[in-house]
Scaffold this motif. Sequence first.
Motif, PDB file in Angstrom:
ATOM      1  N   GLN A  26      -8.329  -2.413   5.077  1.00  0.00           N
ATOM      2  CA  GLN A  26      -7.671  -3.562   4.454  1.00  0.00           C
ATOM      3  C   GLN A  26      -8.445  -4.810   4.832  1.00  0.00           C
ATOM      4  O   GLN A  26      -8.873  -4.963   5.973  1.00  0.00           O
ATOM      5  CB  GLN A  26      -6.229  -3.660   4.964  1.00  0.00           C
ATOM      6  CG  GLN A  26      -5.469  -4.890   4.531  1.00  0.00           C
ATOM      7  CD  GLN A  26      -4.087  -4.935   5.158  1.00  0.00           C
ATOM      8  OE1 GLN A  26      -3.247  -4.092   4.887  1.00  0.00           O
ATOM      9  NE2 GLN A  26      -3.846  -5.909   6.025  1.00  0.00           N
ATOM     10  N   ASN A  81       0.821  -1.221   0.000  1.00  0.00           N
ATOM     11  CA  ASN A  81       0.000   0.000   0.000  1.00  0.00           C
ATOM     12  C   ASN A  81       0.847   1.259   0.000  1.00  0.00           C
ATOM     13  O   ASN A  81       0.332   2.351   0.152  1.00  0.00           O
ATOM     14  CB  ASN A  81      -0.925  -0.001   1.220  1.00  0.00           C
ATOM     15  CG  ASN A  81      -2.105   0.928   1.053  1.00  0.00           C
ATOM     16  OD1 ASN A  81      -2.615   1.120  -0.052  1.00  0.00           O
ATOM     17  ND2 ASN A  81      -2.552   1.532   2.147  1.00  0.00           N
ATOM     18  N   THR A  98      -3.759 -10.006  -3.896  1.00  0.00           N
ATOM     19  CA  THR A  98      -4.568  -9.747  -5.075  1.00  0.00           C
ATOM     20  C   THR A  98      -4.612 -11.000  -5.941  1.00  0.00           C
ATOM     21  O   THR A  98      -3.574 -11.544  -6.302  1.00  0.00           O
ATOM     22  CB  THR A  98      -3.959  -8.580  -5.876  1.00  0.00           C
ATOM     23  OG1 THR A  98      -3.811  -7.455  -5.010  1.00  0.00           O
ATOM     24  CG2 THR A  98      -4.838  -8.208  -7.040  1.00  0.00           C
ATOM     25  N   ASN A 124      -2.941  -2.827  -8.515  1.00  0.00           N
ATOM     26  CA  ASN A 124      -3.157  -1.961  -7.355  1.00  0.00           C
ATOM     27  C   ASN A 124      -4.483  -2.220  -6.655  1.00  0.00           C
ATOM     28  O   ASN A 124      -4.960  -1.376  -5.892  1.00  0.00           O
ATOM     29  CB  ASN A 124      -3.088  -0.486  -7.767  1.00  0.00           C
ATOM     30  CG  ASN A 124      -1.706  -0.100  -8.249  1.00  0.00           C
ATOM     31  OD1 ASN A 124      -0.708  -0.709  -7.855  1.00  0.00           O
ATOM     32  ND2 ASN A 124      -1.640   0.899  -9.117  1.00  0.00           N
ATOM     33  N   TYR A 125      -5.067  -3.396  -6.892  1.00  0.00           N
ATOM     34  CA  TYR A 125      -6.320  -3.713  -6.213  1.00  0.00           C
ATOM     35  C   TYR A 125      -6.090  -3.849  -4.715  1.00  0.00           C
ATOM     36  O   TYR A 125      -5.152  -4.500  -4.252  1.00  0.00           O
ATOM     37  CB  TYR A 125      -6.910  -5.014  -6.745  1.00  0.00           C
ATOM     38  CG  TYR A 125      -7.996  -5.581  -5.865  1.00  0.00           C
ATOM     39  CD1 TYR A 125      -9.288  -5.069  -5.910  1.00  0.00           C
ATOM     40  CD2 TYR A 125      -7.717  -6.601  -4.961  1.00  0.00           C
ATOM     41  CE1 TYR A 125     -10.271  -5.572  -5.087  1.00  0.00           C
ATOM     42  CE2 TYR A 125      -8.699  -7.113  -4.132  1.00  0.00           C
ATOM     43  CZ  TYR A 125      -9.985  -6.588  -4.197  1.00  0.00           C
ATOM     44  OH  TYR A 125     -10.957  -7.084  -3.365  1.00  0.00           O
ATOM     45  N   GLY A 126      -6.970  -3.207  -3.941  1.00  0.00           N
ATOM     46  CA  GLY A 126      -6.971  -3.364  -2.496  1.00  0.00           C
ATOM     47  C   GLY A 126      -8.354  -3.730  -1.997  1.00  0.00           C
ATOM     48  O   GLY A 126      -8.592  -4.823  -1.503  1.00  0.00           O
ATOM     49  N   LEU A 139      -3.070   1.325  -2.935  1.00  0.00           N
ATOM     50  CA  LEU A 139      -4.075   0.361  -3.376  1.00  0.00           C
ATOM     51  C   LEU A 139      -5.454   1.005  -3.408  1.00  0.00           C
ATOM     52  O   LEU A 139      -5.716   1.980  -2.692  1.00  0.00           O
ATOM     53  CB  LEU A 139      -4.080  -0.854  -2.446  1.00  0.00           C
ATOM     54  CG  LEU A 139      -2.752  -1.594  -2.319  1.00  0.00           C
ATOM     55  CD1 LEU A 139      -2.870  -2.740  -1.315  1.00  0.00           C
ATOM     56  CD2 LEU A 139      -2.278  -2.115  -3.670  1.00  0.00           C
ATOM     57  N   PRO A 145       4.992  -1.677  -4.157  1.00  0.00           N
ATOM     58  CA  PRO A 145       4.109  -0.574  -4.520  1.00  0.00           C
ATOM     59  C   PRO A 145       4.692   0.237  -5.670  1.00  0.00           C
ATOM     60  O   PRO A 145       5.898   0.150  -5.952  1.00  0.00           O
ATOM     61  CB  PRO A 145       4.060   0.265  -3.239  1.00  0.00           C
ATOM     62  CG  PRO A 145       5.388   0.019  -2.598  1.00  0.00           C
ATOM     63  CD  PRO A 145       5.713  -1.433  -2.896  1.00  0.00           C
ATOM     64  N   SER A 204       1.184 -10.419  -3.512  1.00  0.00           N
ATOM     65  CA  SER A 204       1.535  -9.106  -2.983  1.00  0.00           C
ATOM     66  C   SER A 204       2.688  -8.560  -3.817  1.00  0.00           C
ATOM     67  O   SER A 204       3.635  -9.297  -4.129  1.00  0.00           O
ATOM     68  CB  SER A 204       1.950  -9.198  -1.510  1.00  0.00           C
ATOM     69  OG  SER A 204       0.887  -9.652  -0.706  1.00  0.00           O
ATOM     70  N   SER A 209      -7.989   2.124   0.008  1.00  0.00           N
ATOM     71  CA  SER A 209      -7.218   1.634   1.158  1.00  0.00           C
ATOM     72  C   SER A 209      -6.569   2.789   1.920  1.00  0.00           C
ATOM     73  O   SER A 209      -5.351   2.835   2.089  1.00  0.00           O
ATOM     74  CB  SER A 209      -6.149   0.640   0.686  1.00  0.00           C
ATOM     75  OG  SER A 209      -6.711  -0.459   0.020  1.00  0.00           O
TER      76      SER A 209
END
Length: 827
Positions: free
Chosen positions: A291, A126, A298, A331-333, A254, A815, A812, A257
């Motif tokens: 989160q 993140n 992801t 970048n999906y959170g 993310l 970032p 994971s 988030s």
Amino acid sequence: MSKHSIQTLLATSTALAVCLIANIGCAMAAETPTADAPAAATGAADDQSTSANQAGQANDRQSLTTSDIIVTGSRTAEAAPLTASLTTTQPQSAISREFIDNANAASDFFELIALTPGVSISGTGNGQGFSETKATIRGFKDGEYNVTYDSIPFADTNDPTHHSTSFFPATTIETIVVDRGPGNASQLGQATYGGNLNMYSRAVSDKRGVMGEALLGNWNSFIGRAEIQTGKIDKWNGAKFTLSGQYLKSDGALTYSPVMSKNLFFKGVIPIGTSSKLTILSTWNRNYYYQSDVLKGTSCGVPTTGLVSGSATLKAENCAPTSNIGMYGLNYGLSNDPTRQDYWKYNRTDKTTDFSYLRLQSDLSEHLSLDNRVYMYGYTNNTMSGNTGSTIVTGYNTSAVPYTKNTITGIPGYNKLNKYRVLGYIGQADYTFGFGKAKVGGWFEHSNSWRHTWDFDWNTGAPNYDQKANLGTAATAGYPSVNLANIKYEQNSSWDQFQLFGELELRPVSNLAITPGIKYVHFKRGVNAMVNADSYRSPANTTATWTKALPFGTINWQPKTNWSFYGQYAQGMYVPDLSSFYTPSYDAATAAQSTSAAAAVKPQTSTNYQVGTVWHGRKVSVDLDGYIINVNNKIASATDTTAFSGTLVNIGTVHYKGFEGQIAYMPIEGLTLFGNGSYNYAHSGTTNAQIAKAPFSTAAAGFIYKHKGLRVSFSQKFTGPQYATELFTVKQSVNGVPTSVTQFTTTDGIRLYRISPYSTGEFAISQDIGEHFRIGATVSNVFNSRAITAVANGGTTVVGGQTYYAGADQFSFLPPRSFMVDVRVKY
């Protein structure tokens, strides 16, 4: 690697160090301190810039660790971001305040040690500082090494792990010393096992001043800081105080988030008479973040083309269109859809922590000094999370046996609470005599914890009775009543522990220190649960006690005032986690089996052998080390079908071997080049395979340039290949004791989940403008690598006799590249 091979490598490493020193031919630094009269890394004995130099601060000559004073013999060693003391007795990396002050301002205490040899970091997805991270040291995961603050160990009460964004942001840390070894007998902690991460609190200055700072970055990130130093107050006998605060907020890298944190820090040093000082410290931290507590990354799903074989390294490529990556990218959170469990407002973690102590240090005579402290710390984690599935159980129809569920469609969720308070006392006496000194002391600690998880429906807020329950049949009689079926666990736990230690530092000659010592550990853990966190959710009320005497022995020899050799023999211990009680005891038979399984769980123990050398020249600073660590009673979950789910067993040994080194070079005034590297072997004694999440190697390199108020730095950290999952599984057991351990195999006989090497860099620049202003900027992940850093195993499937991953893995990533600019004002 054989024992002979590792010994050859160690001998070669030492020979290389000698050759390097001889070829460089650098003269010894002028006025190099000796071991009898050490000076801190900043040089002058009265310097107030670091807490190592201040009487009454945390890390002074009475500190409980051996890493209290970083003795160097050159400006090169002082300028490097990492250095080792000439008086160390184990492999060591000390992170300077200057480096911390110029790193990414959001960095947590694990990220601040990322450049250390043998260390790898995960959990940064993140954005740096915007999610909790974990550090692995030589293959030892968080919980298998100590973390201390001003020599006071702290950790969670279910297992000795840590939350990197709680308790201590970078503004509360003066220096960090990573000791890659158990330390001496006086090094305290619950995991005297894989090493020690020793943080020291911010210094209190003799000079009065104020500082304010504002930082802005991408993802709408903002950090505000303020600090007040009173300086010495003459009418209060030279007492001095500092008060600081930090506010952090960011949307995060993310999707959906965001994070926020607040911190307040107070410290005072008060002279009492002419021979005593009282230190008062208290810090409070509040943070929240959004989160999922269920998702561990992801998902990619099954690739649209080219199933990835179990023999290959997993990659997040050609992901299924319906997967997280397919729909939202790397970048999906969380989502913004309130009909889904991953809706961001359903997934919030709120944490509040505090940490305080009183410390009285007294010089009773020229030879005798005392150090006493009392402390407490607390932690509250209140997590709301979405859960898997779509069915809500509103209750049970008990008119017939077995009882039947009444269900509706909804959005399952749960509330998880973990709340604890720890109280402790540490006392120590030091006595100096003609050819050394003696140190004796003790540590006493008590904890109380409350943990629960309650299931509910996010649509209505009503309980979700979806846990296993007694349905009125003999087969379900061990489960709780249907009235408790919304409770996964409701548990109180505690510990009462003490450690007693004694050690001698003997100096038969002025340049030789031999330190034998012994520590006795007595740890009693208990649980009292209405619904315990085991597969049957049975009640529990039991205790267990573990004891052990741990011998230590170290040596430090300085043939020259700027060159030392050291060796260490030490035994370590890791007390079993709270989960050792997670076996059912709802009747006499299960209680007996639970007792038998708990008795089979013994503390993990280690035997450490380490050697190394430290050399600080005028332009070059070098240290090298090698180690062999053998671990017994490695604890893991039983997978035998006859064992209760969650039962812990001892699966044998793990062997850790390797060598590490770090170097700094100052070719011209103001420019320091640095680099380090490690080879880390961490093999299971049963499969001879590298254990999971233990990189085979690490490396780091960079430079720092300082001239007339300008500071420019760059560093790049490399993490070698590693495996995400273990290779072995327990196949058989009797009463929880394994009788055989065999290799886990797939149809193609090749281990899954290999993570490729990756690296990430950080650039920082700042300029002082006069005496009162500074502007600067940092760039993290300079080259924008999106490498995979961890994989949550989603299982495998067999297609045509070939093993492939099943598409449920969660990845994971590093970032994206980020930046932060700051403006600082001080008076």
